[in-house]
Write a protein that holds these residues in place. Structure first.
Motif, PDB file in Angstrom:
ATOM      1  N   ARG A 756       0.702  -1.381   0.482  1.00 29.87           N
ATOM      2  CA  ARG A 756       0.267  -0.421   0.135  1.00 29.87           C
ATOM      3  C   ARG A 756       0.634   1.511   0.040  1.00 29.87           C
ATOM      4  NH1 ARG A 756      -4.892  -0.243   1.955  1.00 29.87           N
ATOM      5  NH2 ARG A 756      -5.625  -2.174   2.742  1.00 29.87           N
ATOM      6  N   GLU A 757       1.854   1.154   0.881  1.00 35.30           N
ATOM      7  CA  GLU A 757       2.818   2.574   0.649  1.00 35.30           C
ATOM      8  C   GLU A 757       3.597   2.367  -0.175  1.00 35.30           C
ATOM      9  OE1 GLU A 757       6.241   2.151   3.921  1.00 35.30           O
ATOM     10  OE2 GLU A 757       3.833   2.707   5.727  1.00 35.30           O
ATOM     11  N   VAL A 759       2.243   1.709  -2.849  1.00 32.29           N
ATOM     12  CA  VAL A 759       1.515   2.098  -4.216  1.00 32.29           C
ATOM     13  C   VAL A 759       1.462   3.998  -4.145  1.00 32.29           C
ATOM     14  CG1 VAL A 759      -1.105   1.967  -4.738  1.00 32.29           C
ATOM     15  CG2 VAL A 759       0.051  -0.149  -4.151  1.00 32.29           C
ATOM     16  N   GLY A 760       1.296   4.189  -2.747  1.00 31.88           N
ATOM     17  CA  GLY A 760       0.684   5.196  -2.429  1.00 31.88           C
ATOM     18  C   GLY A 760       1.641   6.659  -2.569  1.00 31.88           C
ATOM     19  N   ARG A 761       3.087   5.542  -2.666  1.00 25.69           N
ATOM     20  CA  ARG A 761       3.755   6.994  -3.040  1.00 25.69           C
ATOM     21  C   ARG A 761       3.851   7.299  -4.828  1.00 25.69           C
ATOM     22  NH1 ARG A 761       7.746  10.231  -1.067  1.00 25.69           N
ATOM     23  NH2 ARG A 761       7.701  10.995  -3.883  1.00 25.69           N
ATOM     24  N   ARG A 763       1.473   6.756  -6.846  1.00 28.20           N
ATOM     25  CA  ARG A 763       0.496   7.072  -7.209  1.00 28.20           C
ATOM     26  C   ARG A 763       0.057   9.007  -6.585  1.00 28.20           C
ATOM     27  NH1 ARG A 763      -5.181   5.562  -3.935  1.00 28.20           N
ATOM     28  NH2 ARG A 763      -6.741   7.206  -5.888  1.00 28.20           N
ATOM     29  N   LEU A 777      -8.143   1.312  -7.128  1.00 30.15           N
ATOM     30  CA  LEU A 777      -7.384  -0.415  -6.154  1.00 30.15           C
ATOM     31  C   LEU A 777      -7.998  -0.947  -5.813  1.00 30.15           C
ATOM     32  CD1 LEU A 777      -5.159   2.309  -4.368  1.00 30.15           C
ATOM     33  CD2 LEU A 777      -4.875   1.522  -6.441  1.00 30.15           C
ATOM     34  N   VAL A 791      11.600   0.509  -4.136  1.00 30.85           N
ATOM     35  CA  VAL A 791      12.015   1.576  -5.484  1.00 30.85           C
ATOM     36  C   VAL A 791      11.939   1.093  -6.431  1.00 30.85           C
ATOM     37  CG1 VAL A 791      13.708   3.273  -5.978  1.00 30.85           C
ATOM     38  CG2 VAL A 791      12.987   2.989  -3.475  1.00 30.85           C
TER      39      VAL A 791
END
Lengths: 906, 238
Positions: A756-757, A759-761, A763, A777, A791
């Motif tokens: 999730r983290e 994906v958040g980044r 996005r 999502l 990364v």
């Protein structure tokens, strides 16, 4: 061979000249021979004197091998010259000195002195004869001066043996003498020679007396001297003739006359050939030698066949053109056809020796070859020679295996007995005419003849005749004949038996010949089929050795040169030979280097156990085939040679074909990679340039028209430049990532990471890219942590989302779902774009797939998905493309490993 | 807009120095330029800048060495310019004493926001205010209470400590190591899973989504940052 224009130079004269120039006066050394009538005339001395003269004129002279025979004056002259050490060859515990050919070639003088041209080398030398060594030296471009006594000349061998009573084993082919550039006769009147001999100038004193009695008699010396003179004169004439032919000067030769020596299996072939050569020399006409092979030939003893082949080889060395003719039965007809075709004016034939009775019987009804020739060839002069070859003949007969013959005669008796058994009841029955009984016996003769050949069938005939006489003619049960009609019927029976037997045996011979030739053809076809289907050169070679070994019943190997040029065994049947001695290796090397057969049965290193034949394609040699026969005499069998050559041809063709197809494949690969490289260059330069065009265009507009532009336009220009610069940045990033992947420099910094983290980044980073799509999502709350480099996985997701945004129409949703699947997490990115055709679903992950397609799809080098694949696989994951959930659009599924401590996730 | 400050730019590429000078100048700041580490250190010592923007890839000195040298005598905020994929470099720079980083290529807006935060931090740490507001989020450091959109949020002690740390450095990157050392103690400096669990709980309780974060931003592999949304909207500092 009538020429329309008699003054035109003969075509062959062009060929001769071309050969002489091509094969190289340029490279080949010149040969000078000092010819003498007998030992002691001073040839060696003359040679050394000439060498000194040439040395003084500045020529580099080496005495490669000189025999002084203890003569002081000769030894004195030799002192002025550089001498080459002799090659030491061990033979039966003795060390003997021979000409060091390799040493001489390495020393490379301008002129080499080599004594005793006709010398026979110690067994184990490279060549059996010294004249062959000399040929090699000449080939290396070194001039040679040598010495020769007339009695060593091949064609005079018989004649001199008759004169002197001593047959000289060391002979030199006439061709070689004639190929000499210069011949100098060292002439010494017999009286002077005898005087020299008595003075001990030729031999040491105790030998001299013996030699004087045996050899150096006045009469013999005179005869020899005459021969030497004539032979040199002949050489001079030949030179003149060559000159005249070259310059189309007519005369001397009225027409193209030729002499043909007909060699047959009488065992006297060699003598016939020598005689023919002398006749041709005397008449100064070209000559040929031929033999006719008939089906009967197949059934002959190997000795007889080998004798014929040896005679033909001798003819070849004596300068004849050699031909092997084939005929069903009409030997004479075939000979005459050939003779007329080649414009032969003289035939030399041998008179067949009186053979055993059985062999002579056929003449009762069949005209012998000789008679047919005499009758049919009115236009050709025929010389019939009667050689003395009885001894050889008898030996050949005695060697024939007896057991099979006796068995055949046993079968003949059995067949007659069976016929009698069948005839006995028939004879008791009056309805059967008497003729039927005769037919029964004749049948037996026919059967025996077709199975066992002429002899047994004749035996069956005689035995049948006696039995019939004994049982069915009056008076019964005696060998007496009473009635005239019985005599007639018995005679008819005997004649019939002989005739049928002969016919049947001929039939048998023909069938056997056909069978043998069919077997040869079949094995060759089988071989051709086998190598036609193999694609690797190794397999071709393996098939070749296996075939040769089987077809010739021998041990076969193939050697090819390795990187260093050393010949190495690459194939062998039944195995690779581990006992190749230095001689065999030398022969193999020779065959490879010179492109000629070497080893047993040839003129080079014949006492090697192996025979080597070169393997060459049209362009270059690539190896040698080696064969070793259990029966060494097979090495000279012409059938074997023929088969070996045929196989060799097939192998060469197959190898060449393989090489060509390899070359073609390589060219294709090179072409393909060229195409890829060009596509890559196009794509990269396109992807780098296009954004730069926008950036430069927009910013230069800003720079130039800062004050005139309305604010809205300025902002738009600035935004365009910014967007395009970001695109450029992504391309550069992709190129860098690709390079890292390509160099294997990519080492994921793995850690427990929350998808999730990541994906958040991603996005957040792709905010602008995804502005026209809805990102849905589907991430379950219990999704485990991943064991990945966040990364790199961020880059993977970014590329997938970017790709989806690029192809899916604006306003459509892009879905990112994830779920656990065993030890992996499965991440799927789906869009509602055009989708990927099934056949391309693997290819899209290839580098520059899109670029290679060269289409006008949305911008991008097509590196994105390749990078996805590279990064995912670096994590031990997988990636696959498919159709979307409802069959529309694209769905790319990535699996990535779950972290080990993932269970403790809240 | 923050008060005018003197900013030292240590960067070997002249075009980058030029546009940084223009961008910072347009925000009202005075700039000093150095094209290498030595020159930068000299200017940092003699001209007492309020902020240092430092490129990590300098021709004459390692960027980390420059940071370490500055830290020997000064607490001046250091903003590092780093290339992408240089996570290791970023962490090393932060460990050496850098305060934040920007990845090249960057937009000037992003850079100016970072500069603003770093300059303001100087002020807040001086004031040591009892309550910190980040958009709708209010963190009272003295009372140890947290509210979002006016509603109180119950946090455990560790969760509050983590949030308080992020809030004190609002808008600024806080590295994993710093958070672990401050909250759990130096012995747990590498136990990132403690941190991950605490952040997860914090996000749940504050109504933030890791996949679409509005409050706590993840800097993968490096640390976290408390987002100041109001900051962006108003464009004003603290």
């Amino acid at each position: 061979m009538a020429l329309s224009d008699p003054d035109r130079p003969h075509p062959e004269s062009f060929l001769d000249a071309a050969r002489a120039e091509g094969a190289g006066r340029r490279a080949r050394g010149r040969l000078k021979i000092f010819l003498g009538a007998s030992p002691g005339v001073g040839k060696t001395y003359a040679m050394l004197e000439e060498a000194r003269v040439r040395q003084r004129s500045g020529i580099d002279v080496v005495a490669a091998l000189i025999e002084t025979h203890g003569r002081a004056d000769t030894a004195g002259l030799l002192g002025y010259l550089e001498q080459l050490p002799r090659a030491r060859i061990d033979y039966r515990g003795q060390t003997l000195g021979e000409l060091d050919v390799d040493g001489l070639i390495a020393r490379r003088p301008q002129l080499a002195l080599i004594d005793e041209f006709a010398h026979t080398n110690v067994p184990g030398s490279r060549h059996p004869k010294r004249w062959q060594d000399v040929m090699e030296v000449l080939d290396a471009g070194i001039d040679v001066v040598t010495t020769l006594n007339i009695q060593h000349l091949e064609s005079l061998n018989d004649a001199i043996a008759q004169i002197t009573g001593v047959r000289v084993q060391e002979t030199v082919p006439d061709e070689v003498l004639h190929s000499a550039d210069q011949i100098e006769l060292i002439d010494l009147p017999p009286e002077e020679l005898i005087a020299r001999l008595k003075d001990g100038k030729v031999y040491a004193a105790q030998q001299a007396g013996q030699a004087l009695e045996n050899f150096f008699t006045r009469g013999k010396l005179t005869a020899l001297r005459e021969m030497a003179l004539r032979s040199v004169a002949g050489h001079v004439d030949a030179d003149m003739l060559a000159y005249m032919r070259e310059h189309a000067i007519s005369g001397i030769w009225p027409a193209e006359e030729r002499l043909l020596v007909c060699v047959n299996e009488t065992g006297a072939g060699k003598a016939l050939v020598r005689a023919g050569k002398r006749m041709a020399e005397r008449m100064k006409i070209p000559w040929l030698a031929a033999t006719v092979v008939t089906p009967r030939h197949e059934a002959m003893s190997p000795e007889a066949r080998a004798g014929t082949m040896a005679a033909l080889r001798l003819a070849e060395t004596l300068g004849a053109e050699v031909a092997i003719l084939r005929a069903e039965s009409d030997v004479a007809g075939e000979l005459l056809r050939f003779a007329r075709e080649r414009n032969v004016t003289r035939l030399v034939v041998g008179r067949p020796p009186p053979g055993p009775l059985l062999r002579r019987l056929p003449r009762l009804w069949r005209e012998p070859v000789l008679d047919r020739l005499l009758n049919a060839a009115a236009d050709i002069e025929i010389t019939v020679l009667t050689p003395r070859a009885g001894a050889l003949r008898r030996r050949a007969l005695a060697r024939r295996p007896l057991r099979p013959e006796w068995r055949a005669y046993g079968w003949a008796c059995a067949a007659v007995a069976a016929a009698s058994l069948a005839a006995w009841p028939a004879a008791r029955w009056d309805a059967v005419p008497a003729g039927v009984l005769t037919v029964m016996y004749l049948s037996a003769v026919l059967v025996v003849g077709s199975r066992f050949g002429l002899g047994p069938s004749l035996a069956a005939g005689v035995l049948g005749f006696l039995t019939y006489n004994f049982l069915y003619t009056e008076p019964y049960y005696t060998f007496l004949v009473s009635g005239g009609s019985d005599i007639v019927s018995l005679s008819v029976f005997l004649l019939g038996a002989i005739f049928t037997g002969t016919l049947a045996s001929r039939l048998k011979a023909q069938v056997e010949a056909m069978r043998a030739s069919q077997a040869r053809t079949e094995t060759l076809y089988a071989f051709a089929r086998r190598i036609a289907s193999v694609t690797k050169a190794d397999d071709v070679l393996w098939a070749a050795v296996a075939h040769i070994a089987k077809a010739l019943d021998c041990h076969a190997i193939i050697l090819t040169p390795d990187a260093a040029g050393t010949l190495q065994q690459v194939q062998g049947h039944p195995t690779i030979a581990d006992d190749l001695d230095a001689k065999a290796e030398g022969a193999a090397r020779w065959a490879f280097d010179k492109g000629e057969p070497a080893g047993t049965g040839t003129g080079t290193l014949p006492n090697s156990a192996w025979l080597f034949v070169p393997l060459a394609t049209a362009s270059h040699p690539f190896g040698v085939v080696g064969v070793r026969f259990r029966d060494p005499s097979r090495a000279t069998d012409p059938d074997m040679r023929r088969l070996l050559l045929a196989v060799e041809d097939q192998v060469a063709v197959a190898i060449e074909r393989n090489q060509l197809s390899d070359d073609l494949a390589n060219a294709r690969v090179a072409q393909e990679s060229d195409r890829l490289r060009a596509a890559l260059l196009n794509a990269v330069s396109h992807d780098l340039r296009t954004p730069l065009v926008s950036v430069i265009g927009a910013t230069s507009a800003l720079a130039d028209g800062m004050d005139d532009l309305p604010d809205a336009s300025r902002r738009e220009l600035a935004q365009t430049a910014l967007d395009e610069a970001r695109r450029l940045d992504r391309t550069v990033q992709n190129l860098l990532d690709m390079t890292r992947l390509g160099h294997g420099a990519l080492k994921p910094r793995r850690m427990a990471a929350d998808l999730r983290e990541i994906v958040g980044r991603v996005r957040a980073d792709l905010e602008r890219t995804l502005a026209h799509h809805t990102l849905r999502l589907v991430l379950p709350p219990d999704l485990p942590l991943l064991d990945v480099d966040p990364v790199l996985v961020g880059q993977v997701l970014a590329n997938l989302l970017e790709n989806a945004a690029k192809y899916a129409p604006a306003g459509t949703p892009i879905t990112l779902e994830a779920g656990r699947e065993g030890g992996h997490v499965r991440i799927a990115v789906s869009d509602r774009g055009p989708g990927i055709p099934e056949e391309q679903r693997e290819a899209v992950f290839d580098l520059f797939h899109r670029a290679a397609r060269g289409d006008s799809a949305p911008a991008g080098t097509g590196m994105g998905l390749a990078i996805v694949k590279g990064f995912v696989e670096a994590h031990g994951g997988s990636v696959a493309a498919g159709a979307g959930a409802d069959g529309h659009g694209t769905r790319i599924v990535v699996t990535l490993p779950v972290a080990r401590d993932a269970e403790d996730r809240p | 807009m923050s008060a005018p400050a003197r900013i030292l730019i240590v960067e070997d590429e002249a075009p980058i120095r030029r546009f940084l000078t223009i961008a910072l100048g347009s925000a009202g700041h005075e700039t000093l330029e150095a094209d290498g580490g030595r020159k930068g250190l000299e200017l940092a010592a003699t001209r007492a800048p309020d902020l240092v923007i430092l490129d990590l890839g300098l021709p004459d000195m390692d960027g980390r060495a420059v940071i370490a040298a500055i830290r020997e005598w000064s607490r001046v905020p250091v903003l590092v310019l780093s290339v992408r994929d240089g996570e290791g470099d970023k962490i090393a720079a932060l460990d050496a004493g850098a305060d934040d980083y920007v990845t090249k290529p960057f937009a000037t807006g992003e850079l100016l926001a970072r500069v603003r935060v770093l300059l303001r931090k100087q002020a807040t740490s001086a004031e040591d205010a009892p309550e910190i507001a980040a958009g709708s989020l209010k963190v009272n450091l003295a009372a140890r209470t947290v509210s979002r959109d006016g509603r109180d949020v119950k946090l455990t002690r560790k969760e509050f400590d983590v949030l308080a740390l992020l809030a004190r450095h609002a808008g600024r990157l806080v590295s994993h190591k710093q958070m672990l050392t401050d909250v759990w103690g130096p012995a747990h400096a590498t136990d990132t899973h403690y941190l991950r669990i605490a952040i997860g709980h914090l996000r749940d309780k504050l109504g933030d989504d890791a996949a679409d974060p509005r409050l706590i931003i993840t800097e993968p592999g490096v640390g976290y940052r408390l987002q100041i949304i109001a900051d962006r909207v108003s464009g004003a500092g603290g």
